[in-house]
Write a protein that holds these residues in place. Structure first.
Motif, PDB file in Angstrom:
ATOM      1  N   GLY A   1      -4.749   2.929 -10.117  1.00  0.00           N
ATOM      2  CA  GLY A   1      -5.243   1.627  -9.669  1.00  0.00           C
ATOM      3  C   GLY A   1      -5.053   1.373  -8.195  1.00  0.00           C
ATOM      4  O   GLY A   1      -5.497   0.344  -7.684  1.00  0.00           O
ATOM      5  N   CYS A   2      -4.404   2.307  -7.488  1.00  0.00           N
ATOM      6  CA  CYS A   2      -4.245   2.150  -6.028  1.00  0.00           C
ATOM      7  C   CYS A   2      -5.321   2.997  -5.357  1.00  0.00           C
ATOM      8  O   CYS A   2      -5.075   4.105  -4.886  1.00  0.00           O
ATOM      9  CB  CYS A   2      -2.849   2.533  -5.570  1.00  0.00           C
ATOM     10  N   LEU A   3      -6.531   2.468  -5.314  1.00  0.00           N
ATOM     11  CA  LEU A   3      -7.689   3.223  -4.870  1.00  0.00           C
ATOM     12  C   LEU A   3      -7.493   3.751  -3.454  1.00  0.00           C
ATOM     13  O   LEU A   3      -7.113   3.002  -2.556  1.00  0.00           O
ATOM     14  CB  LEU A   3      -8.936   2.346  -4.920  1.00  0.00           C
TER      15      LEU A   3
ATOM     16  N   LYS B   1      -3.858  -2.328  -5.083  1.00  0.00           N
ATOM     17  CA  LYS B   1      -3.354  -2.042  -3.737  1.00  0.00           C
ATOM     18  C   LYS B   1      -4.005  -0.742  -3.263  1.00  0.00           C
ATOM     19  O   LYS B   1      -4.312   0.125  -4.081  1.00  0.00           O
ATOM     20  CB  LYS B   1      -1.831  -1.881  -3.757  1.00  0.00           C
ATOM     21  N   PRO B   2      -4.211  -0.574  -1.967  1.00  0.00           N
ATOM     22  CA  PRO B   2      -4.847   0.644  -1.481  1.00  0.00           C
ATOM     23  C   PRO B   2      -3.840   1.775  -1.270  1.00  0.00           C
ATOM     24  O   PRO B   2      -2.624   1.554  -1.209  1.00  0.00           O
ATOM     25  CB  PRO B   2      -5.448   0.210  -0.142  1.00  0.00           C
TER      26      PRO B   2
ATOM     27  N   GLN C   1      -7.656   2.046   8.067  1.00  0.00           N
ATOM     28  CA  GLN C   1      -8.335   1.610   6.841  1.00  0.00           C
ATOM     29  C   GLN C   1      -7.322   1.123   5.810  1.00  0.00           C
ATOM     30  O   GLN C   1      -7.526   0.087   5.158  1.00  0.00           O
ATOM     31  CB  GLN C   1      -9.154   2.760   6.254  1.00  0.00           C
ATOM     32  N   LEU C   2      -6.229   1.857   5.679  1.00  0.00           N
ATOM     33  CA  LEU C   2      -5.182   1.456   4.731  1.00  0.00           C
ATOM     34  C   LEU C   2      -4.660   0.061   5.068  1.00  0.00           C
ATOM     35  O   LEU C   2      -4.537  -0.796   4.187  1.00  0.00           O
ATOM     36  CB  LEU C   2      -4.038   2.470   4.762  1.00  0.00           C
ATOM     37  N   SER C   3      -4.365  -0.170   6.328  1.00  0.00           N
ATOM     38  CA  SER C   3      -3.819  -1.472   6.744  1.00  0.00           C
ATOM     39  C   SER C   3      -4.816  -2.600   6.510  1.00  0.00           C
ATOM     40  O   SER C   3      -4.441  -3.689   6.054  1.00  0.00           O
ATOM     41  CB  SER C   3      -3.425  -1.417   8.220  1.00  0.00           C
ATOM     42  N   TRP C   4      -6.099  -2.340   6.815  1.00  0.00           N
ATOM     43  CA  TRP C   4      -7.120  -3.370   6.627  1.00  0.00           C
ATOM     44  C   TRP C   4      -7.196  -3.779   5.164  1.00  0.00           C
ATOM     45  O   TRP C   4      -7.184  -4.976   4.823  1.00  0.00           O
ATOM     46  CB  TRP C   4      -8.470  -2.849   7.113  1.00  0.00           C
TER      47      TRP C   4
ATOM     48  N   GLY D   1       0.829  -1.195   0.000  1.00  0.00           N
ATOM     49  CA  GLY D   1       0.000   0.000   0.000  1.00  0.00           C
ATOM     50  C   GLY D   1       0.863   1.244   0.000  1.00  0.00           C
ATOM     51  O   GLY D   1       2.092   1.176   0.173  1.00  0.00           O
ATOM     52  N   PHE D   2       0.210   2.387  -0.181  1.00  0.00           N
ATOM     53  CA  PHE D   2       0.926   3.645  -0.348  1.00  0.00           C
ATOM     54  C   PHE D   2       0.266   4.754   0.470  1.00  0.00           C
ATOM     55  O   PHE D   2      -0.952   4.805   0.589  1.00  0.00           O
ATOM     56  CB  PHE D   2       0.943   4.056  -1.820  1.00  0.00           C
TER      57      PHE D   2
END
Length: 216
Positions: free
Chosen positions: A142-144, A113-114, A182-185, A82-83
């Motif tokens: 694409g990294c919503l 990936k988020p 949220q990112l981690s989930w 994630g980013f």
């Protein structure tokens, strides 16, 4: 252990804003909070990359001929779960330095990936308007982005240079934590599903020409 890249969206070393490199404080706070949650994190600073006067993205170089620094960053992007995108606001929009760096890489590296949006300012608005364009930009990569966002007004008063919160640390940690949680989930969920199914099988990357996107 999840692996995140925190992109700093400023290449300026001068003032304004004052103090200089204000975004580095915000980025360091994100790194520290993610690491405290057990993640592996790297801070990506645009000042560490010589992108040249003429724009040429990483994917446009012949195989094995891309600059070493861009090659290394491409591998990190591909490996990340994630980013976090940390951006000031320029003309009610996202940082041009951040857009310039991200545009050197194809969306297939970021996809499935988020991401999390973090904005800041030396003034009262916290760079919130930059998030509007940043949402669209990240969606196209694409990294919503997750729904919760972080906005830090008067970041020079909220944060020390090393990224520690000056006052009400518990409130700040909770505020950042909603977004980073949220990112981690989503990062863990996406990573688990990538192990079960290769995303490129359901949505192959466009790697030949722009007309691959065209309808029949």
């Amino acid at each position: 252990m999840s692996y995140y890249l925190v992109f700093l969206g400023s290449a300026r070393e001068s003032t304004p804003p004052s103090p200089a490199r204000l975004g580095l404080r915000v980025a360091r706070a994100c790194v520290q909070l993610l690491e405290a949650d057990g993640a592996r994190v790297e801070l990506i600073d645009p000042l560490e990359f010589d992108l040249g006067a003429v724009f040429k993205p990483h994917f446009a170089h012949a195989k094995g001929r891309a600059p070493e620094a861009l090659d290394a960053l491409a591998q990190k992007i591909a490996a990340a779960d994630g980013f976090v995108m940390v951006s000031p606001e320029y003309n009610h929009s996202m940082s041009p330095a951040l857009a310039h760096l991200l545009n050197h890489f194809g969306s297939s590296l970021f996809a499935f990936k988020p991401s999390a949006i973090v904005t800041y300012s030396a003034g009262q608005w916290g760079g919130a308007r930059a998030a509007v364009s940043l949402r669209t930009f990240l969606a196209e990569l694409g990294c919503l982005p997750v729904s919760a966002m972080i906005h830090v007004p008067k970041a020079q008063e909220a944060l020390e240079e090393d990224g520690r919160f000056r006052e009400d640390p518990d409130r700040w940690v909770g505020y950042f934590g909603r977004t980073l949680g949220q990112l981690s989930w989503w990062a863990e969920a996406a990573a688990g599903h990538r192990k079960e199914q290769d995303p490129s099988e359901v949505s192959p990357a466009f790697q030949r020409a722009p007309d691959q996107r065209n309808a029949p």
